[in-house]
Scaffold this motif. Structure first.
Motif, short mmCIF file in Angstrom:
data_model
loop_
_atom_site.label_atom_id
_atom_site.label_comp_id
_atom_site.label_asym_id
_atom_site.label_seq_id
_atom_site.Cartn_x
_atom_site.Cartn_y
_atom_site.Cartn_z
N CYS A 90 20.51 48.56 -60.58
CA CYS A 90 19.13 48.31 -59.99
C CYS A 90 18.14 48.13 -60.99
N THR A 91 17.98 49.08 -61.82
CA THR A 91 16.84 48.97 -62.58
C THR A 91 17.11 48.07 -63.93
N ASN A 92 18.12 47.35 -63.99
CA ASN A 92 18.27 46.45 -65.36
C ASN A 92 17.18 45.05 -64.87
N CYS A 93 16.91 44.87 -63.75
CA CYS A 93 16.01 43.83 -63.07
C CYS A 93 14.83 44.23 -62.65
N HIS A 94 14.53 45.29 -61.99
CA HIS A 94 13.22 45.86 -61.63
C HIS A 94 13.12 47.12 -61.47
N SER A 95 11.83 47.59 -61.15
CA SER A 95 11.50 49.24 -61.23
C SER A 95 12.32 49.77 -60.34
N SER A 96 12.57 51.01 -60.41
CA SER A 96 13.12 51.86 -59.53
C SER A 96 12.30 52.36 -58.18
N LYS A 97 10.96 52.15 -58.31
CA LYS A 97 10.10 52.08 -57.26
C LYS A 97 10.07 50.94 -56.38
N LEU A 98 10.50 49.89 -56.77
CA LEU A 98 10.85 48.92 -55.94
C LEU A 98 11.86 49.03 -54.97
N GLN A 120 19.03 35.25 -57.46
CA GLN A 120 18.27 35.77 -58.50
C GLN A 120 19.51 36.28 -59.73
N ASN A 121 20.48 35.62 -59.70
CA ASN A 121 21.45 36.11 -60.93
C ASN A 121 22.15 37.30 -60.88
N LEU A 122 21.97 38.09 -59.79
CA LEU A 122 22.80 39.47 -59.58
C LEU A 122 24.01 39.15 -59.86
N TRP A 123 24.65 40.03 -60.78
CA TRP A 123 26.01 39.91 -60.96
C TRP A 123 26.87 40.59 -59.61
N ASP A 124 28.29 40.46 -59.75
CA ASP A 124 29.04 40.94 -58.70
C ASP A 124 29.10 42.46 -58.95
N LEU A 125 28.85 43.22 -57.95
CA LEU A 125 28.72 44.72 -58.06
C LEU A 125 30.07 45.28 -57.86
N GLY A 126 31.02 44.63 -57.39
CA GLY A 126 32.32 45.24 -57.04
C GLY A 126 32.68 46.41 -56.32
#
Length: 161
Positions: A90-98, A120-126
């Motif tokens: 999650c924190t690769n793209c945005h703040s943990s606060k979000l 938003q081009n989030l990868w497959d989390l599997g």
């Protein structure tokens, strides 16, 4: 007379052409230099040999994943199973606060993750998807409050006209 005016006009045109050409070259050189310094300021040949303050101010490796009072110091996440997976994805793209402020149930988290993957081009989390959703629902459940708390114990007064 026309030939004199024509010759003068031709000289003026050549002079103007040279000035425009010179100005264009200067603008191009300045533009390239600005791009060069914006891409990586540390590449500057003019930079003094001083220690890089960004590197000096970075957290010590031991503090990177420090847990204090059950809270991950760097992100503010609660230390619980699934925290590492949540931080990594999650924190690769945005703040943990979000992430923390968006308290949702499992269904809404699944919908949000699907939306991030589609738009938003989030990868497959599997397998991590279930771990992350479980972590968020367990540690940051939806709050059952309205938009704001009811005002109580207010001392009202009359405005003077």
């Amino acid at each position: 007379m026309k030939e004199q005016n024509h010759g003068k006009l031709k000289r003026d045109f050549k002079s103007l052409y040279r000035k425009i050409l010179l100005a264009s070259v200067v603008v191009a050189i300045v533009g390239i230099a600005l791009i060069y310094f914006m891409v990586d300021p540390s590449l500057s040949a003019f930079k003094a040999n001083e220690p890089d303050t960004e590197i000096v101010d970075m957290p010590v490796e031991d503090d990177f994943d420090k847990i204090e009072n059950g809270i991950h110091s760097r992100t503010g996440f609660i230390d619980a199973p699934g925290m590492t997976e949540t931080i990594q994805n999650c924190t690769n793209c945005h703040s943990s606060k979000l992430v923390i402020q968006n308290r949702m149930n499992a269904e809404r988290w699944k919908t949000t993750i699907k939306w991030m993957q589609e738009t938003q081009n989030l990868w497959d989390l599997g397998e991590n998807e279930a771990v992350i959703i479980n972590y968020l629902v367990t540690n940051y459940p939806p709050k059952k409050v309205g938009r704001r708390a009811v005002l109580t114990d207010i001392e009202w007064y009359q405005l003077e006209e």
